[in-house]
Design an enzyme around this catalytic site. Structure first.
Site, mmCIF file in Angstrom:
data_model
loop_
_atom_site.group_PDB
_atom_site.id
_atom_site.type_symbol
_atom_site.label_atom_id
_atom_site.label_comp_id
_atom_site.label_asym_id
_atom_site.label_seq_id
_atom_site.Cartn_x
_atom_site.Cartn_y
_atom_site.Cartn_z
ATOM 1 C CG HIS A 24 40.700 50.405 -8.980
ATOM 2 N ND1 HIS A 24 41.049 51.656 -9.445
ATOM 3 C CD2 HIS A 24 40.584 50.531 -7.623
ATOM 4 C CE1 HIS A 24 41.153 52.487 -8.417
ATOM 5 N NE2 HIS A 24 40.872 51.836 -7.310
ATOM 6 C CG HIS A 29 38.615 50.540 -4.707
ATOM 7 N ND1 HIS A 29 39.965 50.580 -4.459
ATOM 8 C CD2 HIS A 29 38.130 49.442 -4.075
ATOM 9 C CE1 HIS A 29 40.282 49.537 -3.687
ATOM 10 N NE2 HIS A 29 39.197 48.838 -3.446
ATOM 11 C CG ASP A 39 38.001 56.374 -5.015
ATOM 12 O OD1 ASP A 39 37.937 55.152 -5.277
ATOM 13 O OD2 ASP A 39 39.016 56.891 -4.482
ATOM 14 C CG HIS A 40 39.270 55.070 -9.193
ATOM 15 N ND1 HIS A 40 40.373 55.628 -9.796
ATOM 16 C CD2 HIS A 40 39.486 55.167 -7.857
ATOM 17 C CE1 HIS A 40 41.225 56.040 -8.874
ATOM 18 N NE2 HIS A 40 40.710 55.762 -7.687
ATOM 19 C CG HIS A 88 44.715 49.707 -5.551
ATOM 20 N ND1 HIS A 88 45.153 50.440 -4.473
ATOM 21 C CD2 HIS A 88 43.416 50.095 -5.749
ATOM 22 C CE1 HIS A 88 44.180 51.219 -4.043
ATOM 23 N NE2 HIS A 88 43.105 51.028 -4.802
ATOM 24 C CG HIS A 109 43.913 58.765 -5.828
ATOM 25 N ND1 HIS A 109 44.154 58.098 -4.647
ATOM 26 C CD2 HIS A 109 42.705 58.314 -6.243
ATOM 27 C CE1 HIS A 109 43.150 57.281 -4.385
ATOM 28 N NE2 HIS A 109 42.259 57.395 -5.344
HETATM 29 ZN ZN LIG Z 1 41.344 52.294 -5.177
#
Ligand SMILES: [Zn+2]
Length: 301
Positions: free
Chosen positions: A60, A62, A64-65, A140, A268
């Protein structure tokens, strides 16, 4: 199959922790799964050859990914890459990366191919003769997929002693590995079972980050050898899960138990907790085989 965790903490990079990124080595492929900030440095630290990465799977958008991806794509260009790079990720990923490249007038000198995803149903997104990859739709705050990596069955292994003993002609070896019986010169048939040994059974790995507790994924991940399931929080903060659409260690373990998986790897983690051992303790109360992901750690699957 070997899984190397490059980063497994949520939110911001810190002195000794990195956001999500993993390398899955499977039948000569090196798949990069998510690409948080710092992924390049982690690849270097773990001595992973950049040129061997040909497929990148992004769960996805976001940060941090995903925030490591523009840098990595740019580095491939600086390294003189010529081979194709395939990026699988949510719709919009192509526009985001293209904008970076356009603003810096730094187009890649290698083919960069985007496979944008927007289905809410699981779909087959990659397949060759040895491996398949399906999406696992997750729950999510933004559109998110996990990924299910499955080996295809290996060919049967030739029993070298048995084929020699039966004086089977070499020209038959290929067919026998694919399941055919052997035939002697006089026409006698030797059963395939007597000429081969069982190959290793095909393994599977499911990556599920980020997601709220979601039983809808159970049929997709049932019986996988290893499940990576996010556990951002402990049960003491379960109230935060609803708002942020994340899971606790206990919830991850409940999913592992209900899906009858072989091993559960947690990751995570929110950085609010003093020790990640607490996540393992909580999950072990529900499910017996729990491992903790940590940056730089590898797992044989
Ligand atoms: Zn996320």
């Amino acid at each position: 199959m070997k899984l190397t965790i490059l980063g497994c903490y949520s939110a911001t990079p810190r002195t000794f922790t990195n956001p999500t990124s993993q390398i899955l080595e499977i039948r000569n492929h090196l798949f990069l799964i998510d690409c948080g900030e710092g992924t390049q440095v982690q690849l270097r630290k773990n001595k992973i050859k950049f040129s061997r990465i040909k497929y990148i799977f992004i769960s996805h958008l976001h940060g941090d990914h995903f925030f490591g991806l523009p840098g990595l794509i740019s580095t491939f260009r600086l390294l003189g890459r010529e081979t194709e790079m395939h990026v699988y990720g949510p719709k919009g990923i192509k526009e985001a990366i293209t904008l970076f490249l356009k603003l810096g007038d730094s187009w890649t000198n290698y083919p960069l191919i985007f496979h944008e995803l927007d289905s809410k149903e699981s779909e087959l997104i990659f397949e060759d003769e040895k491996v398949s990859v399906h999406t696992i739709p997750l729950d999510h705050r933004v559109y998110t997929n996990g990924f299910l990596f499955k080996e295809k069955p290996h060919p049967r292994k030739l029993d070298v002693d048995s084929v020699a003993e039966h004086e089977i002609d070499r020209s038959q070896y290929g067919n026998i590995k694919n399941g055919a019986d052997g035939v002697l010169e006089n026409g006698t048939i030797i059963s395939n079972k007597d000429l081969t040994i069982d190959p290793p059974y095909p393994k599977s790995y499911a990556f599920c980050s980020d997601t709220a507790y979601n039983e809808a994924i159970l049929p997709l991940i049932e019986n996988v050898d290893t499940l990576y399931h996010e556990s951002t929080f402990l049960e003491t903060n379960v109230d935060l899960c609803k708002k942020t659409k994340h899971a606790t260690a206990k919830q991850a373990a409940q999913i592992a138990l209900k899906a009858n998986v072989g091993n559960l790897i947690l990751g995570h983690y929110s950085t609010r907790y003093k020790s990640i051992d607490l996540f393992k303790e909580e999950a072990l109360e529900v499910f017996p085989s729990v491992e903790l992901a940590d940056d730089g750690k590898s797992f044989e699957i």
